[in-house]
Write an enzyme that holds these catalytic residues in place. Sequence first.
Site, PDB file in Angstrom:
ATOM      1  CG  HIS A   1      59.724 162.939  25.905  1.00 23.44           C
ATOM      2  ND1 HIS A   1      58.695 163.585  26.516  1.00 23.44           N
ATOM      3  CD2 HIS A   1      59.995 163.641  24.777  1.00 23.44           C
ATOM      4  CE1 HIS A   1      58.334 164.630  25.802  1.00 23.44           C
ATOM      5  NE2 HIS A   1      59.107 164.694  24.740  1.00 23.44           N
TER       6      HIS A   1
HETATM    7  C1  UD1 Z   1      60.470 164.306  19.511  1.00 26.17           C
HETATM    8  C2  UD1 Z   1      60.323 165.823  19.518  1.00 26.17           C
HETATM    9  C3  UD1 Z   1      59.695 166.263  20.851  1.00 26.17           C
HETATM   10  C4  UD1 Z   1      58.426 165.513  21.141  1.00 26.17           C
HETATM   11  C5  UD1 Z   1      58.717 164.018  21.110  1.00 26.17           C
HETATM   12  C6  UD1 Z   1      57.483 163.200  21.385  1.00 26.17           C
HETATM   13  C7  UD1 Z   1      62.084 167.019  18.282  1.00 26.17           C
HETATM   14  C8  UD1 Z   1      63.292 167.832  18.412  1.00 26.17           C
HETATM   15  N1  UD1 Z   1      61.594 166.469  19.434  1.00 26.17           N
HETATM   16  O1  UD1 Z   1      61.441 163.974  20.480  1.00 26.17           O
HETATM   17  O2  UD1 Z   1      59.406 167.640  20.776  1.00 26.17           O
HETATM   18  O3  UD1 Z   1      57.927 165.885  22.398  1.00 26.17           O
HETATM   19  O4  UD1 Z   1      59.214 163.710  19.790  1.00 26.17           O
HETATM   20  O5  UD1 Z   1      57.713 161.870  21.268  1.00 26.17           O
HETATM   21  O6  UD1 Z   1      61.571 166.868  17.199  1.00 26.17           O
HETATM   22  N2  UD1 Z   1      62.442 156.353  18.261  1.00 26.17           N
HETATM   23  C9  UD1 Z   1      61.875 155.109  18.153  1.00 26.17           C
HETATM   24  N3  UD1 Z   1      60.719 155.001  17.440  1.00 26.17           N
HETATM   25  C10 UD1 Z   1      60.120 156.048  16.847  1.00 26.17           C
HETATM   26  C11 UD1 Z   1      60.722 157.315  16.966  1.00 26.17           C
HETATM   27  C12 UD1 Z   1      61.869 157.441  17.694  1.00 26.17           C
HETATM   28  O7  UD1 Z   1      62.370 154.136  18.686  1.00 26.17           O
HETATM   29  O8  UD1 Z   1      59.071 155.888  16.189  1.00 26.17           O
HETATM   30  C13 UD1 Z   1      63.694 156.523  19.022  1.00 26.17           C
HETATM   31  C14 UD1 Z   1      64.775 157.154  18.185  1.00 26.17           C
HETATM   32  O9  UD1 Z   1      65.576 156.187  17.589  1.00 26.17           O
HETATM   33  C15 UD1 Z   1      65.547 158.023  19.156  1.00 26.17           C
HETATM   34  C16 UD1 Z   1      64.531 158.338  20.236  1.00 26.17           C
HETATM   35  O10 UD1 Z   1      63.434 157.446  20.065  1.00 26.17           O
HETATM   36  O11 UD1 Z   1      66.598 157.314  19.729  1.00 26.17           O
HETATM   37  C17 UD1 Z   1      64.109 159.759  20.161  1.00 26.17           C
HETATM   38  O12 UD1 Z   1      63.400 160.089  18.937  1.00 26.17           O
HETATM   39  P1  UD1 Z   1      63.525 161.519  18.227  1.00 26.17           P
HETATM   40  O13 UD1 Z   1      62.568 161.616  17.109  1.00 26.17           O
HETATM   41  O14 UD1 Z   1      64.951 161.829  17.978  1.00 26.17           O
HETATM   42  O15 UD1 Z   1      63.079 162.595  19.294  1.00 26.17           O
HETATM   43  P2  UD1 Z   1      62.094 162.516  20.524  1.00 26.17           P
HETATM   44  O16 UD1 Z   1      62.912 162.451  21.751  1.00 26.17           O
HETATM   45  O17 UD1 Z   1      61.042 161.488  20.310  1.00 26.17           O
END
Ligand code: UD1
Length: 363
Positions: free
Chosen positions: A210
Amino acid sequence: MPIIDIIAGARPNFMKIAPIIRAIKQSQSSGGKLGHRLVHTGQHYDERMSSSFFKQLGIPDPDINLEVGSGTQAEQTAKIMMRYEALLLENPSKLCLVVGDVTSTMACAIAAQKLCIPVAHVEAGIRSGDWSMPEEINRMVTDSITNYFFTTSQYANNNLKASGVSDDRIFFVGNTMIDTLLHEMDRLSAPDCFESLGLENGNYIVLTLHRPANVDAEQDLSVTLEAIMQHAGSLPVVFPVHPRTAKQLEHIHTAWDHLHCVEPLPYLQFNYLVKHAKAVITDSGGITEETTVMGIPCMTLRDSTERPETVDVGTNELIGTNPERIPPAMERLLSGQWKKGAIPEKWDGKAAERIVEVLERCV
Ligand code: UD1
């Protein structure tokens, strides 16, 4: 009763806060004076990324949900800071306890410290040295304004000392993520896909990817998957897909019949899958700690790690992001030549108790 805030924002936070809340309650039942308020920032909000962890790990419903949702790094940081600051102004707490390295960790630490509310950081001091990872910036900023540093390793202690933190603020307590793993070990249970895919103990690989560096460019993700699948032989590869990765995967043609993409799994099912796997291939940090404790070979597709004890002591090896390094590593993995590993110091399931002992004294 002094009330401290416990901050939870994203998936890897939830297994770190669960044992701390349990230890606070245990301490209260024997006369402890510490109380807590659970603040969920809403950084992760899906059932599969958030609520399922609360339910399975027995974490109470958050007292407050800041509901910030998705956004760019700066948008998420700003929203969390504004909403948490407003909460603190209306209803201050005695201390802000943050865990790990996600955006919520840094944002809440800044908001609290600017209102002169002391900050405790669980999993303080770890460093990858890679400034292109948002988590590394979050770690550095958080630790530069932390009062109480709770650490998981001697590496972390040394990093903090080298940056000028005095010994009396560093508490080497162990690893709360491992507290949760050991606490839940007997409750792990097979996910539905175990049977439907016909998986057999020790005879499949678990894959998770991821990190932006691995998944944000379609081409890189496709080449990485190709390298893994071409060398996995006939072993099934089970790939619980993170939402960020899912968006890229839609554009990639995956033609391997033994690559099984599944939805993100709940905690008890994911760790069951890991415990019974032949090996794990990942770009996560936390998973390398769990594989170390379960003695499962782990190949990390990153160029650096903030958790070197998983490599020096544990079962983890840093393979890097260059896909050319995957085939020789796969060969060693599949021919049973992977190192065995041992358990790092103080990863004994009692980290949260040690944290609460310190907080009872200091808050
Ligand atoms: C975040 C953390 C990372 C951790 C990871 C585990 C930061 C900088 N990064 O990264 O350290 O390892 O979480 O998952 O805080 N999304 C959904 N549903 C959700 C949450 C997110 O669909 O419940 C989507 C968002 O719209 C986004 C993507 O997933 O497009 C990434 O989510 P984001 O919270 O920005 O960071 P992660 O890559 O999950």
